[in-house]
Design a protein around this motif. Structure first.
Motif, mmCIF file in Angstrom:
data_model
loop_
_atom_site.group_PDB
_atom_site.id
_atom_site.type_symbol
_atom_site.label_atom_id
_atom_site.label_comp_id
_atom_site.label_asym_id
_atom_site.label_seq_id
_atom_site.Cartn_x
_atom_site.Cartn_y
_atom_site.Cartn_z
ATOM 1 N N GLU A 147 0.794 -1.234 0.000
ATOM 2 C CA GLU A 147 0.000 0.000 0.000
ATOM 3 C C GLU A 147 0.820 1.274 0.000
ATOM 4 N N GLY A 148 2.160 1.125 0.093
ATOM 5 C CA GLY A 148 2.994 2.322 0.125
ATOM 6 C C GLY A 148 2.824 3.115 1.411
ATOM 7 N N LEU A 149 2.420 2.414 2.487
ATOM 8 C CA LEU A 149 2.236 3.066 3.791
ATOM 9 C C LEU A 149 2.862 2.217 4.885
ATOM 10 N N PRO A 150 3.308 2.833 5.973
ATOM 11 C CA PRO A 150 3.799 2.020 7.090
ATOM 12 C C PRO A 150 2.640 1.457 7.921
ATOM 13 N N TYR A 151 2.931 0.454 8.723
ATOM 14 C CA TYR A 151 1.962 -0.104 9.670
ATOM 15 C C TYR A 151 2.060 0.754 10.926
ATOM 16 N N VAL A 152 0.940 1.352 11.315
ATOM 17 C CA VAL A 152 0.976 2.286 12.443
ATOM 18 C C VAL A 152 0.310 1.688 13.687
ATOM 19 N N ARG A 153 1.099 1.636 14.759
ATOM 20 C CA ARG A 153 0.564 1.239 16.072
ATOM 21 C C ARG A 153 0.491 2.498 16.909
ATOM 22 N N VAL A 154 -0.630 2.697 17.572
ATOM 23 C CA VAL A 154 -0.653 3.807 18.521
ATOM 24 C C VAL A 154 -0.562 3.211 19.919
ATOM 25 N N LYS A 155 0.338 3.764 20.695
ATOM 26 C CA LYS A 155 0.534 3.280 22.071
ATOM 27 C C LYS A 155 -0.085 4.275 23.022
ATOM 28 N N LEU A 156 -0.921 3.771 23.910
ATOM 29 C CA LEU A 156 -1.593 4.657 24.853
ATOM 30 C C LEU A 156 -1.509 4.070 26.254
ATOM 31 N N ALA A 157 -1.405 4.932 27.234
ATOM 32 C CA ALA A 157 -1.447 4.475 28.626
ATOM 33 C C ALA A 157 -2.640 5.167 29.272
ATOM 34 N N MET A 158 -3.489 4.399 29.894
ATOM 35 C CA MET A 158 -4.686 5.022 30.466
ATOM 36 C C MET A 158 -5.016 4.461 31.849
ATOM 37 N N SER A 159 -5.827 5.214 32.549
ATOM 38 C CA SER A 159 -6.332 4.743 33.836
ATOM 39 C C SER A 159 -7.507 3.801 33.567
ATOM 40 N N MET A 160 -8.001 3.161 34.618
ATOM 41 C CA MET A 160 -9.118 2.240 34.415
ATOM 42 C C MET A 160 -10.359 2.983 33.917
ATOM 43 N N ASP A 161 -10.432 4.285 34.181
ATOM 44 C CA ASP A 161 -11.565 5.057 33.659
ATOM 45 C C ASP A 161 -11.220 5.754 32.326
ATOM 46 N N GLY A 162 -10.239 5.195 31.604
ATOM 47 C CA GLY A 162 -9.990 5.645 30.233
ATOM 48 C C GLY A 162 -9.398 7.031 30.089
ATOM 49 N N ARG A 163 -8.625 7.463 31.074
ATOM 50 C CA ARG A 163 -8.024 8.809 31.012
ATOM 51 C C ARG A 163 -6.508 8.692 30.860
ATOM 52 N N THR A 164 -5.926 9.647 30.135
ATOM 53 C CA THR A 164 -4.492 9.547 29.847
ATOM 54 C C THR A 164 -3.648 10.569 30.601
ATOM 55 N N ALA A 165 -4.274 11.612 31.105
ATOM 56 C CA ALA A 165 -3.532 12.668 31.804
ATOM 57 C C ALA A 165 -4.525 13.486 32.610
ATOM 58 N N MET A 166 -4.011 14.211 33.583
ATOM 59 C CA MET A 166 -4.884 15.103 34.332
ATOM 60 C C MET A 166 -5.248 16.284 33.432
ATOM 61 N N GLU A 167 -6.185 17.095 33.872
ATOM 62 C CA GLU A 167 -6.609 18.245 33.066
ATOM 63 C C GLU A 167 -5.422 19.161 32.760
ATOM 64 N N SER A 168 -4.506 19.249 33.708
ATOM 65 C CA SER A 168 -3.324 20.106 33.547
ATOM 66 C C SER A 168 -2.353 19.561 32.507
ATOM 67 N N GLY A 169 -2.530 18.296 32.132
ATOM 68 C CA GLY A 169 -1.593 17.667 31.194
ATOM 69 C C GLY A 169 -0.637 16.732 31.908
ATOM 70 N N GLU A 170 -0.606 16.808 33.226
ATOM 71 C CA GLU A 170 0.295 15.952 33.993
ATOM 72 C C GLU A 170 -0.044 14.479 33.733
ATOM 73 N N SER A 171 0.986 13.705 33.304
ATOM 74 C CA SER A 171 0.685 12.320 32.923
ATOM 75 C C SER A 171 1.685 11.296 33.454
ATOM 76 N N GLN A 172 2.773 11.773 34.041
ATOM 77 C CA GLN A 172 3.767 10.807 34.557
ATOM 78 C C GLN A 172 3.434 10.414 35.985
ATOM 79 N N TRP A 173 3.441 9.216 36.365
ATOM 80 C CA TRP A 173 3.437 7.994 35.584
ATOM 81 C C TRP A 173 2.126 7.282 35.816
ATOM 82 N N ILE A 174 1.418 6.980 34.767
ATOM 83 C CA ILE A 174 0.144 6.276 34.927
ATOM 84 C C ILE A 174 0.409 4.791 35.098
ATOM 85 N N THR A 175 1.198 4.234 34.191
ATOM 86 C CA THR A 175 1.445 2.786 34.239
ATOM 87 C C THR A 175 2.710 2.483 35.040
ATOM 88 N N ASP A 176 2.896 1.207 35.306
ATOM 89 C CA ASP A 176 3.985 0.729 36.148
ATOM 90 C C ASP A 176 5.247 0.419 35.330
#
Ligand code: AOF
Ligand code: ZN
Length: 374
Positions: A147-176
């Motif tokens: 297809e002339g395109l790379p295979y794209v994986r998106v990596k995401l880290a989230m809380s159990m309620d599907g959130r990736t960062a606080m409202e402020s943007g603070e995100s370190q460290w959600i996962t272990d």
């Protein structure tokens, strides 16, 4: 004597091919076993572009001549003179009686020609055998060739309620730590790590691969650094941003009209590759065009590590092949940030996903999904 079937030997060849997971770029991962009288007489895998292909390495490894042997190869043997001579010729010369292949080579230079050449020499051809498993070794190489395109994986880290960062943007460290180590391996098997200027300005990440000396799977000595790519419409990345170093492996995509000449000259002088992409329909940088440019540069697998805006853009453009999400045992609350920013109103607009795998990684859960638009 136990008689093993073709699947049994092909599974061995697949195991060998996997050893090239972190090193074969931009070539595919390929494994080969030579079998005579129900015994492996030689085995090999492709290690690195420019070096021997799997078949040639297996022939060199053989403890006796391969006359009358069966060669099991995860990918159709090549017929062309690339950086190395054709494997089809090497197998014919070695006198093998049969070639069992896993999948046809999607490379237009080969694509059936290798099998035809071998057949013409009077050698029996069997296959495809374990085709889906062989294809799974090289999702990026296959997509780039077809297809002339790379295979794209998106990596995401989230809380159990599907959130990736606080409202402020603070995100370190959600996962272990275990999940973060797993991400290092995902990075190491990728040819490019892609992120957005938003994440660069907010977190100043380096996005390099850091594999521990004790890692059971990836050898830190042979792991190569993927290129790092920033999607940055107005070229506002600062010359001292960590992601740009080393600069000979850093790319930035911008829209030409938005770019300030002096800043462009400064970055280019430092050795950063600045590429232009047109504006897409939504007025933002055309992600499809950028991905085509990466594929043209031999990028097979992309790991997207981005915020909700860019991840949403990739999803809307139909460019995401796989979503890898690590779910941590935490609740971040309702004002925290979501995974994807998507302008959806009605339930029937929902992006449907297929669950591919679930695995516990430390205290986190790793979920892999494939969007159904594919
Ligand atoms: C095989 N066995 O182990 C690999 C193959 O430039 P070269 O000579 O390394 O050729 C690269 C192409 O050869 C690659 O694009 C793919 O079509 C094929 N790779 N073929 O039979 C191997 N690595
Ligand atoms: Zn070859």
């Amino acid at each position: 004597m136990t008689v093993y079937n073709h699947e049994y030997w092909m599974a061995k060849a697949i195991q060998l091919a996997k050893k090239g997971r972190y090193t074969t770029h931009p070539n595919p991962r390929v494994g080969c076993v030579l079998v005579k009288d129900q015994q492996i007489i030689g085995q090999g895998f492709h290690v690195k572009a420019g070096e021997g292909h799997a078949e040639v390495n297996a022939l060199a490894d053989a403890n006796q001549d391969a006359v009358g042997a069966t060669a099991y190869v995860t990918l159709e043997p090549c017929s062309h003179q690339g950086k190395t001579p054709p494997c089809a010729d090497a197998l014919i010369k070695a006198g093998v009686a049969r070639v069992v292949y896993g999948m046809q080579d999607p490379n237009p230079e080969v694509s059936g020609n290798g099998l035809a050449k071998i057949k013409k020499a009077g050698i029996e051809i069997i296959g495809p055998v374990l085709e889906a498993e062989c294809e799974a070794l090289n999702p990026g190489f296959i997509k780039r060739m077809r297809e002339g395109l790379p295979y794209v994986r998106v990596k995401l880290a989230m809380s159990m309620d599907g959130r990736t960062a606080m409202e402020s943007g603070e995100s370190q460290w959600i996962t272990d730590t275990a999940a973060r180590l797993d991400v290092q391996r995902l990075r190491a098997q990728s040819d490019a790590i892609v992120t957005g200027i938003g994440s660069v300005l907010a977190d100043n990440p380096s996005m390099t691969v850091r594999i521990d000396n004790n890692d059971q799977e990836a050898d830190p000595k042979s792991v190569r650094q993927p290129i790092r790519v920033v999607m940055d419409t107005a070229l506002s990345v600062l010359p001292e941003a960590k992601i740009l170093y080393p600069t000979n492996q850093a790319w930035v995509f911008s829209v030409e009209e938005e770019v300030e000449e002096e800043h462009l000259a400064l970055l280019t002088k430092k050795g950063v590759t600045v590429r232009f992409a047109p504006r897409g329909l939504d007025g933002r940088l055309d992600l499809l065009d950028a991905m085509e440019q990466l594929a043209d540069a031999g990028i097979n697998e992309v790991l997207l590590e981005a915020g909700a805006e860019l991840a949403g853009g990739f999803l809307e453009a139909g460019l995401i092949d796989e979503i890898v999400v690590y779910m941590a045992p935490k609740l971040l609350g309702s004002s925290a940030r979501p995974l994807f920013k998507l302008p959806l109103e009605e339930m029937d607009e929902a992006v449907e996903l297929t669950l591919k795998s679930v695995r516990q990684v430390g205290q986190d859960v790793r979920l892999v999904y494939v969007p159904k638009y594919l």
